[in-house]
Design a protein around this motif. Structure first.
Motif, mmCIF file in Angstrom:
data_model
loop_
_atom_site.group_PDB
_atom_site.id
_atom_site.type_symbol
_atom_site.label_atom_id
_atom_site.label_comp_id
_atom_site.label_asym_id
_atom_site.label_seq_id
_atom_site.Cartn_x
_atom_site.Cartn_y
_atom_site.Cartn_z
ATOM 1 N N GLY B 273 0.771 -1.178 -0.101
ATOM 2 C CA GLY B 273 -0.138 -0.110 -0.074
ATOM 3 C C GLY B 273 0.786 1.256 -0.076
ATOM 4 N N ASN B 274 1.945 1.112 -0.514
ATOM 5 C CA ASN B 274 3.030 2.549 -0.383
ATOM 6 C C ASN B 274 3.266 2.594 -1.988
ATOM 7 O OD1 ASN B 274 3.449 2.584 2.356
ATOM 8 N ND2 ASN B 274 4.718 0.849 2.274
ATOM 9 N N ILE B 275 3.653 3.893 -1.803
ATOM 10 C CA ILE B 275 4.279 4.456 -3.036
ATOM 11 C C ILE B 275 5.496 4.743 -3.123
ATOM 12 C CG2 ILE B 275 4.278 6.235 -4.993
ATOM 13 C CD1 ILE B 275 1.231 6.641 -4.319
ATOM 14 N N LYS B 276 6.498 4.325 -4.002
ATOM 15 C CA LYS B 276 8.034 4.345 -3.896
ATOM 16 C C LYS B 276 8.246 5.574 -4.854
ATOM 17 C CE LYS B 276 12.411 2.681 -3.704
ATOM 18 N NZ LYS B 276 13.554 1.889 -4.288
ATOM 19 N N GLY B 277 8.775 6.572 -4.568
ATOM 20 C CA GLY B 277 9.285 7.574 -5.695
ATOM 21 C C GLY B 277 10.744 7.702 -5.807
ATOM 22 N N SER B 278 11.098 7.734 -7.150
ATOM 23 C CA SER B 278 12.612 7.928 -7.168
ATOM 24 C C SER B 278 13.039 8.872 -8.136
ATOM 25 C CB SER B 278 13.066 6.509 -8.096
ATOM 26 O OG SER B 278 12.938 5.399 -7.279
ATOM 27 N N PHE B 279 13.884 9.840 -7.864
ATOM 28 C CA PHE B 279 14.394 10.919 -8.649
ATOM 29 C C PHE B 279 15.607 10.829 -9.127
ATOM 30 C CE2 PHE B 279 11.560 12.650 -5.252
ATOM 31 C CZ PHE B 279 10.436 13.041 -6.153
ATOM 32 N N ARG B 280 15.860 11.271 -10.210
ATOM 33 C CA ARG B 280 17.276 11.285 -10.873
ATOM 34 C C ARG B 280 17.511 12.749 -11.572
ATOM 35 N NH1 ARG B 280 17.306 7.369 -8.196
ATOM 36 N NH2 ARG B 280 18.264 5.376 -8.594
ATOM 37 N N THR B 281 18.561 13.068 -11.511
ATOM 38 C CA THR B 281 18.668 14.486 -12.377
ATOM 39 C C THR B 281 20.162 14.348 -13.176
ATOM 40 O OG1 THR B 281 18.558 16.923 -12.801
ATOM 41 C CG2 THR B 281 19.575 16.001 -10.646
ATOM 42 N N GLN B 282 20.174 14.881 -14.260
ATOM 43 C CA GLN B 282 21.637 15.359 -14.679
ATOM 44 C C GLN B 282 22.031 16.591 -14.633
ATOM 45 O OE1 GLN B 282 22.304 14.136 -18.876
ATOM 46 N NE2 GLN B 282 20.279 13.245 -19.089
ATOM 47 N N ASP B 283 21.092 17.576 -14.138
ATOM 48 C CA ASP B 283 20.994 18.892 -14.020
ATOM 49 C C ASP B 283 22.003 19.523 -12.665
ATOM 50 O OD1 ASP B 283 20.742 21.681 -13.655
ATOM 51 O OD2 ASP B 283 18.883 21.742 -14.954
ATOM 52 N N ASP B 284 23.134 19.959 -13.026
ATOM 53 C CA ASP B 284 23.996 20.398 -11.959
ATOM 54 C C ASP B 284 23.435 21.493 -10.875
ATOM 55 O OD1 ASP B 284 25.773 18.846 -12.676
ATOM 56 O OD2 ASP B 284 27.120 20.333 -13.976
#
Lengths: 323, 323
Positions: B273-284
């Motif tokens: 019943g959870n949501i896992k959010g993942s973030f990635r960026t290339q922006d310095d």
């Protein structure tokens, strides 16, 4: 450094010393190795006072345009204005594509053609030939040549060389990666090669519609009764996503990553009424040239393909209807 | 080799000389670096006559089971039977996971704990600490330690070390790849490290249903009004494809490869019943810890995430409904 080409290096050094104007020809459909090697050699020879021009008949792919001096590469040549011409990474004479309009390029009485390559298909079409099939990439040979010539490897030269090495080894994933590859890569990085930009341009430049196209290919992946991982793309997919066959580049490596599968097949329609089939395998026992040959195609044992007229029809499985 | 740890290396050498039984603890959720370093150190110390056991509380992932001696790693420890204990690649004391049941591991009056790591989060929780945040991977430090101890790097040791280096640099793609990384990799390959198996286990072992899951993620990719590339996976997707959240590993790097996008978001439901959010960026310019913090999460500037109770509801866009 290997002593394998010392004699050829000596001849080349002598020829360069006697030359003022030098041309470097990359192969058609230029890739990171042929362009990286060409630009590195150009910058190196310029640093010792030569007038050098790089040529490629076909356009430079977007992800190579960041390379130093990439914008100086020309697509029209006048062979007679050069003392020597290098053919770089051209697996066969016709790969230069300029030799159609200027057959004198291949005439030893008219052109001093220096052929530097690492493809097994190369038939030593130059006046001097360095064809080292053990080299991971042609940039490796250029690296040793510049070293032999006593030319300083600047940051820009290092970036061009490393980009070729990175490209031809599939970012050090393919089986042509070895201890020497990594050592050269280490040295080039120490000389300031722009590793970050190389990785970014090689792998971090997928348009969103390219991702969607990959998504369709992977979603449709299935194991067929021959234990092949098969997927397909239609002209409609390209139209929907405003994508092109070039956007498929690399996705077959994922189809080929299923551990129990003997080989991978990607079928793609094009806008000319053809079907392009691509094969890849991880299985040492499989020779894909035979499989591709059944459809009039060819290639390498582990990577082969064909193009035939036809359209894909979706039934329970993807089949080919010859056109 | 760096002189940075010479004093610690000398202390470790002295301690090893006086020890018979040595334990090596990897971190929870073990990865290629912690396991590769542990097995390399184990084999190295065994070669000079020590009794050495490797431990990991959690199971060894399938793609690391090919490593030499991977099957000897134990998940239950009796700390009192060891003269010294190494904590390997554990970014924090709790990462060992054994210290819950055996708090004496962290008690300097009871345990000689040698802490070798490269994570910035490490708080020097050992009696001896080598925490080198400039090292690409903990295996690099182990490589220099073995060299310092005069231990021969066999093929098997080289394979374990190279596997850690390859894993922690994302196959030499991440920004922690530098000239020294590639030089060590070159040396290990020269010593016979099984490069082919490393690549194969790291990248060529996708089940067909994992490909289909990736296909769904990529097919759904869209640029939102914040210029983020967003995609989502529901519990239904996992059910349909008999897949698990681990099968998503790596796909966000593709979402993060769109050149005009500021960052990438992958939202995934789990079975609890959870949501896992993942973030990635290339922006310095972007610090993702702030973004993840808005949802009670955390991480690094360029890679962060969160877990909150909730379900995904599909409207025109993917949104989060807090549970």
């Amino acid at each position: 450094m290997s002593n394998a080409y010392l004699q050829e290096f000596a001849q080349i050094k002598e020829l360069i010393a006697r030359s003022s104007n030098i041309a470097i020809i990359s192969h058609k459909g230029p890739d990171s190795d042929t362009i990286g090697a060409s630009l590195a050699l150009k910058m190196g020879l310029e640093s010792i006072g030569k007038n050098v021009e790089s040529f490629a008949k076909d356009p430079i792919p977007t992800n190579l345009q960041f390379l130093p001096k990439a914008d100086t590469i020309k697509n029209a040549i006048n062979p007679s204005s050069f003392d020597i011409i290098f053919a770089i990474d051209c697996g066969a004479a016709y790969m230069m594509k300029f030799e159609k309009d200027y057959p004198e390029i291949l005439d030893p009485s008219k052109t001093i053609l220096i052929n530097i390559d690492h493809h097994p298909s190369n038939e030593n079409f130059g006046v001097i030939n360095i064809v080292d099939t053990t080299a991971s990439a042609t940039v490796s040979i250029i690296y040793f040549l510049l070293e032999y010539l006593g030319i300083q490897i600047t940051r820009d030269i290092a970036t061009c060389l490393l980009n070729g090495l990175y490209g031809d080894t599939g970012s050090f994933r393919h089986s042509n990666t070895n201890s020497l590859t990594l050592k050269i890569a280490s040295n080039l990085t120490a000389k300031g090669a722009d590793y970050k930009s190389i990785v970014k341009n090689q792998f971090h430049s997928n348009r969103i519609n390219q991702l969607k196209l990959w998504g369709r290919v992977l979603s449709r992946a299935r194991l067929n009764d021959k234990n092949a991982t098969v997927s397909a793309v239609t002209e409609n997919d390209f139209d929907d996503l405003n994508a092109s066959p070039e956007d498929l580049s690399g996705v077959i490596d994922y189809l080929n990553s299923v551990p129990d599968s003997k080989f991978a097949i990607l079928l793609a329609e094009d806008r000319k009424g053809n079907i392009k089939g691509s094969f890849r395998t991880q299985d040492d026992m499989i020779d894909l040239t035979q499989l591709a040959g059944m459809f009039g195609g060819g290639g390498h044992k582990k990577a082969a393909g064909f193009t035939i007229p036809g359209r894909l029809i979706q039934e329970v499985v993807w089949k080919i209807k010859r056109g």
